[in-house]
Design a protein around this motif. Structure first.
Motif, PDB file in Angstrom:
ATOM      1  N   LEU A  52      39.854  29.982  23.371  1.00 56.19           N
ATOM      2  CA  LEU A  52      39.881  29.271  24.648  1.00 56.19           C
ATOM      3  C   LEU A  52      39.028  28.029  24.559  1.00 56.19           C
ATOM      4  O   LEU A  52      38.037  27.984  23.807  1.00 56.19           O
ATOM      5  N   ASP A  53      39.402  27.028  25.350  1.00 60.50           N
ATOM      6  CA  ASP A  53      38.527  25.892  25.566  1.00 60.50           C
ATOM      7  C   ASP A  53      37.607  26.199  26.744  1.00 60.50           C
ATOM      8  O   ASP A  53      37.973  26.973  27.631  1.00 60.50           O
ATOM      9  N   PRO A  54      36.430  25.582  26.782  1.00 63.01           N
ATOM     10  CA  PRO A  54      35.523  25.858  27.904  1.00 63.01           C
ATOM     11  C   PRO A  54      36.161  25.620  29.273  1.00 63.01           C
ATOM     12  O   PRO A  54      35.863  26.326  30.240  1.00 63.01           O
ATOM     13  N   LEU A  55      37.047  24.625  29.371  1.00 65.11           N
ATOM     14  CA  LEU A  55      37.680  24.338  30.657  1.00 65.11           C
ATOM     15  C   LEU A  55      38.757  25.343  31.024  1.00 65.11           C
ATOM     16  O   LEU A  55      39.202  25.391  32.177  1.00 65.11           O
ATOM     17  N   GLN A  56      39.197  26.154  30.080  1.00 65.27           N
ATOM     18  CA  GLN A  56      40.233  27.148  30.343  1.00 65.27           C
ATOM     19  C   GLN A  56      39.674  28.485  30.813  1.00 65.27           C
ATOM     20  O   GLN A  56      40.431  29.353  31.218  1.00 65.27           O
ATOM     21  N   THR A  57      38.378  28.644  30.742  1.00 68.17           N
ATOM     22  CA  THR A  57      37.793  29.928  31.138  1.00 68.17           C
ATOM     23  C   THR A  57      37.912  30.121  32.647  1.00 68.17           C
ATOM     24  O   THR A  57      37.902  29.161  33.421  1.00 68.17           O
ATOM     25  N   ALA A  58      38.046  31.367  33.042  1.00 75.30           N
ATOM     26  CA  ALA A  58      38.183  31.701  34.459  1.00 75.30           C
ATOM     27  C   ALA A  58      37.422  32.988  34.745  1.00 75.30           C
ATOM     28  O   ALA A  58      37.337  33.883  33.894  1.00 75.30           O
ATOM     29  N   SER A  59      36.873  33.079  35.926  1.00 74.23           N
ATOM     30  CA  SER A  59      36.147  34.275  36.329  1.00 74.23           C
ATOM     31  C   SER A  59      37.123  35.396  36.691  1.00 74.23           C
ATOM     32  O   SER A  59      38.166  35.163  37.307  1.00 74.23           O
ATOM     33  N   LEU A  60      36.779  36.601  36.300  1.00 72.67           N
ATOM     34  CA  LEU A  60      37.548  37.789  36.675  1.00 72.67           C
ATOM     35  C   LEU A  60      36.800  38.632  37.696  1.00 72.67           C
ATOM     36  O   LEU A  60      37.090  39.817  37.855  1.00 72.67           O
ATOM     37  N   LEU A  61      35.850  38.012  38.397  1.00 71.82           N
ATOM     38  CA  LEU A  61      35.068  38.744  39.394  1.00 71.82           C
ATOM     39  C   LEU A  61      35.840  38.781  40.713  1.00 71.82           C
ATOM     40  O   LEU A  61      35.444  38.184  41.717  1.00 71.82           O
ATOM     41  N   ASP A  62      36.941  39.489  40.688  1.00 74.50           N
ATOM     42  CA  ASP A  62      37.776  39.707  41.868  1.00 74.50           C
ATOM     43  C   ASP A  62      38.403  41.083  41.716  1.00 74.50           C
ATOM     44  O   ASP A  62      37.792  41.963  41.085  1.00 74.50           O
ATOM     45  N   TRP A  63      39.598  41.290  42.261  1.00 72.70           N
ATOM     46  CA  TRP A  63      40.224  42.607  42.167  1.00 72.70           C
ATOM     47  C   TRP A  63      40.449  43.011  40.717  1.00 72.70           C
ATOM     48  O   TRP A  63      40.374  44.212  40.380  1.00 72.70           O
ATOM     49  N   ARG A  64      40.656  42.030  39.832  1.00 72.93           N
ATOM     50  CA  ARG A  64      40.847  42.360  38.425  1.00 72.93           C
ATOM     51  C   ARG A  64      39.578  42.941  37.816  1.00 72.93           C
ATOM     52  O   ARG A  64      39.638  43.886  37.015  1.00 72.93           O
ATOM     53  N   GLY A  65      38.429  42.394  38.217  1.00 66.99           N
ATOM     54  CA  GLY A  65      37.174  42.924  37.715  1.00 66.99           C
ATOM     55  C   GLY A  65      36.928  44.348  38.179  1.00 66.99           C
ATOM     56  O   GLY A  65      36.413  45.185  37.424  1.00 66.99           O
ATOM     57  N   ILE A  66      37.295  44.648  39.435  1.00 70.27           N
ATOM     58  CA  ILE A  66      37.135  46.017  39.938  1.00 70.27           C
ATOM     59  C   ILE A  66      37.998  46.981  39.134  1.00 70.27           C
ATOM     60  O   ILE A  66      37.556  48.061  38.722  1.00 70.27           O
ATOM     61  N   VAL A  67      39.251  46.595  38.894  1.00 71.85           N
ATOM     62  CA  VAL A  67      40.166  47.462  38.141  1.00 71.85           C
ATOM     63  C   VAL A  67      39.660  47.666  36.718  1.00 71.85           C
ATOM     64  O   VAL A  67      39.653  48.796  36.200  1.00 71.85           O
ATOM     65  N   THR A 110      36.994  57.070  42.313  1.00 73.68           N
ATOM     66  CA  THR A 110      37.092  55.637  42.552  1.00 73.68           C
ATOM     67  C   THR A 110      37.190  55.314  44.044  1.00 73.68           C
ATOM     68  O   THR A 110      36.746  54.249  44.479  1.00 73.68           O
ATOM     69  N   MET A 111      37.752  56.233  44.825  1.00 75.34           N
ATOM     70  CA  MET A 111      37.799  56.021  46.277  1.00 75.34           C
ATOM     71  C   MET A 111      36.405  56.011  46.895  1.00 75.34           C
ATOM     72  O   MET A 111      36.187  55.401  47.951  1.00 75.34           O
ATOM     73  N   SER A 112      35.455  56.673  46.265  1.00 70.60           N
ATOM     74  CA  SER A 112      34.127  56.847  46.864  1.00 70.60           C
ATOM     75  C   SER A 112      33.081  55.875  46.348  1.00 70.60           C
ATOM     76  O   SER A 112      31.928  55.923  46.784  1.00 70.60           O
ATOM     77  N   VAL A 113      33.434  54.998  45.420  1.00 66.87           N
ATOM     78  CA  VAL A 113      32.449  54.112  44.797  1.00 66.87           C
ATOM     79  C   VAL A 113      32.162  52.914  45.705  1.00 66.87           C
ATOM     80  O   VAL A 113      33.088  52.250  46.176  1.00 66.87           O
ATOM     81  N   LEU A 114      30.891  52.645  45.936  1.00 66.15           N
ATOM     82  CA  LEU A 114      30.472  51.501  46.749  1.00 66.15           C
ATOM     83  C   LEU A 114      29.969  50.339  45.900  1.00 66.15           C
ATOM     84  O   LEU A 114      30.266  49.178  46.177  1.00 66.15           O
ATOM     85  N   SER A 115      29.226  50.642  44.848  1.00 67.96           N
ATOM     86  CA  SER A 115      28.523  49.592  44.106  1.00 67.96           C
ATOM     87  C   SER A 115      29.477  48.634  43.399  1.00 67.96           C
ATOM     88  O   SER A 115      29.251  47.416  43.411  1.00 67.96           O
ATOM     89  N   VAL A 116      30.548  49.143  42.793  1.00 65.94           N
ATOM     90  CA  VAL A 116      31.430  48.281  41.993  1.00 65.94           C
ATOM     91  C   VAL A 116      32.140  47.231  42.845  1.00 65.94           C
ATOM     92  O   VAL A 116      32.070  46.037  42.544  1.00 65.94           O
ATOM     93  N   PRO A 117      32.846  47.608  43.931  1.00 65.33           N
ATOM     94  CA  PRO A 117      33.497  46.545  44.724  1.00 65.33           C
ATOM     95  C   PRO A 117      32.506  45.597  45.377  1.00 65.33           C
ATOM     96  O   PRO A 117      32.813  44.416  45.570  1.00 65.33           O
ATOM     97  N   MET A 118      31.314  46.091  45.694  1.00 68.24           N
ATOM     98  CA  MET A 118      30.331  45.217  46.327  1.00 68.24           C
ATOM     99  C   MET A 118      29.728  44.232  45.321  1.00 68.24           C
ATOM    100  O   MET A 118      29.476  43.066  45.655  1.00 68.24           O
ATOM    101  N   MET A 119      29.514  44.669  44.093  1.00 72.60           N
ATOM    102  CA  MET A 119      28.836  43.828  43.106  1.00 72.60           C
ATOM    103  C   MET A 119      29.812  42.960  42.309  1.00 72.60           C
ATOM    104  O   MET A 119      29.485  41.829  41.956  1.00 72.60           O
ATOM    105  N   VAL A 120      30.998  43.478  42.023  1.00 76.89           N
ATOM    106  CA  VAL A 120      31.938  42.758  41.170  1.00 76.89           C
ATOM    107  C   VAL A 120      32.752  41.751  41.962  1.00 76.89           C
ATOM    108  O   VAL A 120      33.037  40.652  41.488  1.00 76.89           O
ATOM    109  N   ALA A 121      33.173  42.128  43.169  1.00 73.37           N
ATOM    110  CA  ALA A 121      34.011  41.231  43.986  1.00 73.37           C
ATOM    111  C   ALA A 121      33.570  41.365  45.438  1.00 73.37           C
ATOM    112  O   ALA A 121      33.991  42.272  46.140  1.00 73.37           O
ATOM    113  N   GLY A 122      32.735  40.462  45.876  1.00 73.19           N
ATOM    114  CA  GLY A 122      32.201  40.555  47.225  1.00 73.19           C
ATOM    115  C   GLY A 122      33.061  39.910  48.291  1.00 73.19           C
ATOM    116  O   GLY A 122      32.743  39.993  49.474  1.00 73.19           O
ATOM    117  N   SER A 123      34.160  39.243  47.904  1.00 77.83           N
ATOM    118  CA  SER A 123      34.983  38.531  48.881  1.00 77.83           C
ATOM    119  C   SER A 123      35.990  39.457  49.529  1.00 77.83           C
ATOM    120  O   SER A 123      36.198  40.593  49.099  1.00 77.83           O
TER     121      SER A 123
END
Length: 276
Positions: free
Chosen positions: A133-148, A212-225
Protein backbone atom coordinates in the motif's frame (compact mmCIF):
# COMPACT_ATOMS: atom_id res chain seq x y z
CA UNK A 1 -31.48 -39.19 56.40
CA UNK A 2 -32.93 -35.86 57.55
CA UNK A 3 -29.59 -34.74 58.94
CA UNK A 4 -27.87 -35.55 55.67
CA UNK A 5 -30.46 -33.51 53.75
CA UNK A 6 -29.93 -30.50 56.00
CA UNK A 7 -26.18 -30.92 55.62
CA UNK A 8 -26.52 -31.02 51.83
CA UNK A 9 -28.71 -27.90 51.86
CA UNK A 10 -26.22 -26.16 54.09
CA UNK A 11 -23.41 -26.94 51.68
CA UNK A 12 -25.22 -25.59 48.63
CA UNK A 13 -26.91 -22.67 50.41
CA UNK A 14 -24.01 -20.18 49.90
CA UNK A 15 -23.89 -20.94 46.18
CA UNK A 16 -27.67 -20.64 45.85
CA UNK A 17 -27.67 -17.37 47.78
CA UNK A 18 -24.94 -15.99 45.51
CA UNK A 19 -26.89 -16.99 42.37
CA UNK A 20 -30.07 -15.45 43.78
CA UNK A 21 -28.36 -12.20 44.77
CA UNK A 22 -26.21 -11.70 41.68
CA UNK A 23 -28.41 -13.21 38.96
CA UNK A 24 -32.03 -13.97 39.88
CA UNK A 25 -32.73 -10.70 41.72
CA UNK A 26 -31.18 -8.43 39.03
CA UNK A 27 -32.98 -10.44 36.34
CA UNK A 28 -36.33 -10.16 38.09
CA UNK A 29 -35.81 -6.47 38.85
CA UNK A 30 -34.92 -5.69 35.23
CA UNK A 31 -37.98 -7.56 33.93
CA UNK A 32 -40.35 -5.80 36.33
CA UNK A 33 -38.81 -2.40 35.57
CA UNK A 34 -38.94 -2.96 31.81
CA UNK A 35 -42.65 -3.80 31.87
CA UNK A 36 -43.62 -1.04 34.34
CA UNK A 37 -44.31 2.61 33.53
CA UNK A 38 -45.45 5.06 36.22
CA UNK A 39 -46.35 2.20 38.52
CA UNK A 40 -48.53 0.19 36.12
CA UNK A 41 -47.82 -2.60 33.65
CA UNK A 42 -47.07 -1.10 30.27
CA UNK A 43 -45.10 -1.56 27.05
CA UNK A 44 -44.20 2.13 26.93
CA UNK A 45 -40.53 1.46 27.69
CA UNK A 46 -40.32 -0.95 24.77
CA UNK A 47 -42.02 1.57 22.50
CA UNK A 48 -39.46 4.20 23.47
CA UNK A 49 -36.62 1.69 23.02
CA UNK A 50 -37.77 0.79 19.50
CA UNK A 51 -38.32 4.45 18.58
CA UNK A 52 -34.83 5.43 19.66
CA UNK A 53 -32.79 2.32 18.93
CA UNK A 54 -34.49 0.24 16.23
CA UNK A 55 -31.53 0.87 13.90
CA UNK A 56 -29.11 -0.21 16.63
CA UNK A 57 -31.09 -3.43 17.18
CA UNK A 58 -30.73 -4.32 13.50
CA UNK A 59 -27.09 -3.23 13.57
CA UNK A 60 -26.42 -5.50 16.56
CA UNK A 61 -28.03 -8.45 14.80
CA UNK A 62 -25.97 -7.76 11.69
CA UNK A 63 -22.72 -7.60 13.67
CA UNK A 64 -23.25 -10.76 15.73
CA UNK A 65 -24.57 -12.82 12.80
CA UNK A 66 -21.74 -11.78 10.49
CA UNK A 67 -19.16 -12.35 13.22
CA UNK A 68 -20.71 -15.75 13.95
CA UNK A 69 -20.61 -16.80 10.29
CA UNK A 70 -16.98 -15.73 9.88
CA UNK A 71 -16.07 -17.37 13.19
CA UNK A 72 -17.59 -20.63 11.96
CA UNK A 73 -15.57 -20.46 8.74
CA UNK A 74 -12.33 -19.72 10.60
CA UNK A 75 -12.95 -22.43 13.21
CA UNK A 76 -13.77 -25.08 10.61
CA UNK A 77 -10.64 -24.17 8.64
CA UNK A 78 -8.32 -24.29 11.67
CA UNK A 79 -9.88 -27.43 13.13
CA UNK A 80 -9.74 -29.06 9.70
CA UNK A 81 -6.03 -28.35 9.40
CA UNK A 82 -5.41 -29.67 12.92
CA UNK A 83 -7.35 -32.85 12.17
CA UNK A 84 -6.50 -33.54 8.53
CA UNK A 85 -3.30 -31.58 8.07
CA UNK A 86 -0.27 -33.45 6.74
CA UNK A 87 2.30 -30.66 7.22
CA UNK A 88 3.77 -31.17 10.70
CA UNK A 89 5.20 -27.67 11.14
CA UNK A 90 1.92 -26.01 10.11
CA UNK A 91 -0.17 -28.21 12.40
CA UNK A 92 2.23 -27.63 15.27
CA UNK A 93 2.27 -23.85 14.74
CA UNK A 94 -1.52 -23.64 14.61
CA UNK A 95 -1.88 -25.83 17.69
CA UNK A 96 0.51 -23.59 19.58
CA UNK A 97 -0.94 -20.25 18.44
CA UNK A 98 -4.70 -20.49 17.94
CA UNK A 99 -5.60 -20.63 21.65
CA UNK A 100 -3.88 -17.37 22.64
CA UNK A 101 -6.88 -15.03 22.21
CA UNK A 102 -8.82 -17.19 24.70
CA UNK A 103 -6.77 -15.72 27.54
CA UNK A 104 -7.10 -12.08 26.48
CA UNK A 105 -10.05 -10.09 27.96
CA UNK A 106 -12.35 -8.28 25.56
CA UNK A 107 -11.30 -4.89 26.89
CA UNK A 108 -7.65 -5.67 26.14
CA UNK A 109 -8.60 -7.02 22.70
CA UNK A 110 -10.51 -3.82 21.98
CA UNK A 111 -7.56 -1.64 22.96
CA UNK A 112 -5.17 -3.74 20.86
CA UNK A 113 -7.45 -3.43 17.83
CA UNK A 114 -7.57 0.36 18.24
CA UNK A 115 -3.85 0.51 17.55
CA UNK A 116 -3.79 -2.36 15.05
CA UNK A 117 -6.66 -1.28 12.76
CA UNK A 118 -6.19 2.50 12.86
CA UNK A 119 -5.25 4.44 9.72
CA UNK A 120 -1.67 4.70 10.98
CA UNK A 121 -1.88 1.47 12.93
CA UNK A 122 0.33 -1.60 12.86
CA UNK A 123 -1.58 -3.34 10.06
CA UNK A 124 -1.45 -0.44 7.61
CA UNK A 125 2.13 0.45 8.50
CA UNK A 126 3.12 -3.17 7.86
CA UNK A 127 1.43 -3.13 4.45
CA UNK A 128 3.19 0.14 3.60
CA UNK A 129 6.56 -1.27 4.71
CA UNK A 130 6.02 -4.33 2.48
CA UNK A 131 5.11 -2.13 -0.48
CA UNK A 132 1.54 -3.43 -0.69
CA UNK A 133 0.00 0.00 0.00
CA UNK A 134 0.93 3.61 -0.41
CA UNK A 135 0.57 5.81 2.68
CA UNK A 136 -2.31 7.67 1.02
CA UNK A 137 -4.17 4.42 0.36
CA UNK A 138 -4.39 3.40 4.00
CA UNK A 139 -7.80 3.51 5.65
CA UNK A 140 -9.04 3.06 9.19
CA UNK A 141 -11.06 -0.05 10.02
CA UNK A 142 -12.28 1.37 13.33
CA UNK A 143 -15.94 0.92 12.44
CA UNK A 144 -18.27 -2.07 12.11
CA UNK A 145 -15.48 -3.94 10.33
CA UNK A 146 -13.21 -3.52 13.33
CA UNK A 147 -15.90 -4.87 15.66
CA UNK A 148 -16.40 -7.94 13.46
CA UNK A 149 -12.66 -8.55 13.16
CA UNK A 150 -12.25 -8.32 16.94
CA UNK A 151 -15.13 -10.68 17.65
CA UNK A 152 -13.90 -13.23 15.12
CA UNK A 153 -10.33 -13.05 16.41
CA UNK A 154 -11.52 -13.44 20.01
CA UNK A 155 -14.19 -16.13 19.51
CA UNK A 156 -12.65 -18.32 16.80
CA UNK A 157 -10.27 -20.08 19.25
CA UNK A 158 -13.17 -20.99 21.56
CA UNK A 159 -15.21 -22.50 18.71
CA UNK A 160 -12.09 -24.17 17.28
CA UNK A 161 -11.26 -25.77 20.62
CA UNK A 162 -14.67 -27.46 20.83
CA UNK A 163 -14.73 -28.34 17.15
CA UNK A 164 -11.22 -29.77 17.03
CA UNK A 165 -12.00 -31.96 20.03
CA UNK A 166 -15.13 -33.29 18.31
CA UNK A 167 -13.19 -33.96 15.09
CA UNK A 168 -10.42 -35.74 16.97
CA UNK A 169 -12.97 -38.13 18.52
CA UNK A 170 -14.35 -39.26 15.14
CA UNK A 171 -13.70 -42.70 13.75
CA UNK A 172 -10.67 -42.27 11.49
CA UNK A 173 -11.85 -45.17 9.33
CA UNK A 174 -14.45 -42.98 7.60
CA UNK A 175 -11.84 -40.32 6.90
CA UNK A 176 -9.34 -42.83 5.56
CA UNK A 177 -12.05 -44.43 3.43
CA UNK A 178 -12.79 -41.10 1.79
CA UNK A 179 -9.11 -40.44 1.17
CA UNK A 180 -8.64 -43.92 -0.31
CA UNK A 181 -11.50 -43.26 -2.74
CA UNK A 182 -9.68 -40.21 -4.04
CA UNK A 183 -11.40 -37.41 -2.12
CA UNK A 184 -9.21 -34.43 -1.28
CA UNK A 185 -8.83 -33.08 2.23
CA UNK A 186 -11.26 -30.23 1.59
CA UNK A 187 -13.94 -32.60 0.32
CA UNK A 188 -13.38 -34.99 3.23
CA UNK A 189 -13.72 -32.06 5.63
CA UNK A 190 -16.91 -30.69 4.07
CA UNK A 191 -18.71 -33.91 3.17
CA UNK A 192 -17.54 -36.42 5.82
CA UNK A 193 -16.15 -34.68 8.89
CA UNK A 194 -18.27 -31.54 9.14
CA UNK A 195 -21.70 -33.24 9.09
CA UNK A 196 -20.65 -35.46 11.99
CA UNK A 197 -19.51 -32.54 14.18
CA UNK A 198 -22.29 -30.13 13.22
CA UNK A 199 -24.08 -30.41 16.64
CA UNK A 200 -20.87 -29.36 18.39
CA UNK A 201 -20.40 -26.48 15.96
CA UNK A 202 -23.95 -25.26 16.57
CA UNK A 203 -23.48 -25.38 20.36
CA UNK A 204 -20.24 -23.42 20.09
CA UNK A 205 -21.81 -20.82 17.79
CA UNK A 206 -24.80 -20.32 20.09
CA UNK A 207 -22.45 -19.76 23.04
CA UNK A 208 -20.35 -17.39 20.93
CA UNK A 209 -23.52 -15.55 19.82
CA UNK A 210 -24.56 -14.99 23.44
CA UNK A 211 -21.06 -13.79 24.35
CA UNK A 212 -20.81 -11.26 21.54
CA UNK A 213 -24.30 -9.95 22.33
CA UNK A 214 -23.15 -9.09 25.86
CA UNK A 215 -19.83 -7.37 25.12
CA UNK A 216 -19.64 -3.64 25.92
CA UNK A 217 -15.95 -2.78 25.66
CA UNK A 218 -15.33 -3.75 22.01
CA UNK A 219 -18.08 -1.70 20.30
CA UNK A 220 -17.39 1.22 22.62
CA UNK A 221 -13.61 1.23 22.08
CA UNK A 222 -13.31 0.09 18.46
CA UNK A 223 -16.19 2.02 16.89
CA UNK A 224 -17.70 4.77 18.97
CA UNK A 225 -19.87 6.29 16.21
CA UNK A 226 -23.52 5.64 15.41
CA UNK A 227 -25.08 3.18 14.88
CA UNK A 228 -23.79 1.12 17.76
CA UNK A 229 -24.61 -2.07 19.60
CA UNK A 230 -27.28 -2.51 22.26
CA UNK A 231 -24.80 -2.87 25.11
CA UNK A 232 -23.51 0.65 24.42
CA UNK A 233 -27.09 1.98 24.25
CA UNK A 234 -27.90 0.42 27.62
CA UNK A 235 -24.81 1.92 29.22
CA UNK A 236 -25.62 5.31 27.68
CA UNK A 237 -29.23 5.32 28.97
CA UNK A 238 -28.01 4.59 32.48
CA UNK A 239 -24.90 6.78 32.62
CA UNK A 240 -26.32 9.79 30.76
CA UNK A 241 -29.96 9.80 31.85
CA UNK A 242 -30.31 7.30 34.72
CA UNK A 243 -33.07 5.77 32.57
CA UNK A 244 -33.15 2.23 33.94
CA UNK A 245 -36.61 1.33 32.50
CA UNK A 246 -35.57 1.88 28.87
CA UNK A 247 -32.16 0.30 29.51
CA UNK A 248 -33.87 -2.74 31.00
CA UNK A 249 -36.25 -2.87 28.03
CA UNK A 250 -33.22 -3.02 25.75
CA UNK A 251 -31.87 -5.78 27.98
CA UNK A 252 -35.08 -7.77 27.61
CA UNK A 253 -34.82 -7.36 23.83
CA UNK A 254 -31.30 -8.78 24.06
CA UNK A 255 -32.63 -11.68 26.16
CA UNK A 256 -35.25 -12.35 23.49
CA UNK A 257 -32.67 -12.34 20.69
CA UNK A 258 -30.34 -14.75 22.50
CA UNK A 259 -33.30 -16.88 23.56
CA UNK A 260 -34.36 -17.13 19.93
CA UNK A 261 -30.89 -18.39 19.00
CA UNK A 262 -31.04 -21.01 21.76
CA UNK A 263 -34.57 -22.02 20.67
CA UNK A 264 -33.40 -22.48 17.09
CA UNK A 265 -30.59 -24.77 18.23
CA UNK A 266 -32.90 -26.82 20.47
CA UNK A 267 -35.44 -27.13 17.70
CA UNK A 268 -32.81 -28.42 15.28
CA UNK A 269 -31.52 -30.89 17.89
CA UNK A 270 -35.01 -32.22 18.61
CA UNK A 271 -35.70 -32.64 14.90
CA UNK A 272 -32.48 -34.62 14.42
CA UNK A 273 -33.22 -36.84 17.42
CA UNK A 274 -36.75 -37.47 16.14
CA UNK A 275 -35.45 -38.33 12.67
CA UNK A 276 -32.92 -40.74 14.17
Amino acid sequence: MTDSRFLALGLVAPALALVAALFLYPLGFSLVTAFTHEGVLSLANFGKAFDLYSVDILYTLFIVLLAGALTAVAAVAIAGVLTLGETPWLVGALRALYRWPLFIPFIVAGQCMRTFLAKNGLMNNSFVAMGLLDPLQTASLLDWRGIVITFVWKQAPFVTLLLAGAMASLDRATIEAGRNLGAGRLRVLVEIVLPQVMPTLLVALVLSFVTTMSVLSVPMMVAGSQPTMLTVDMAFRINAYGDYPVANALGVISYAITGLAAWFYLRQSIRKEAAA
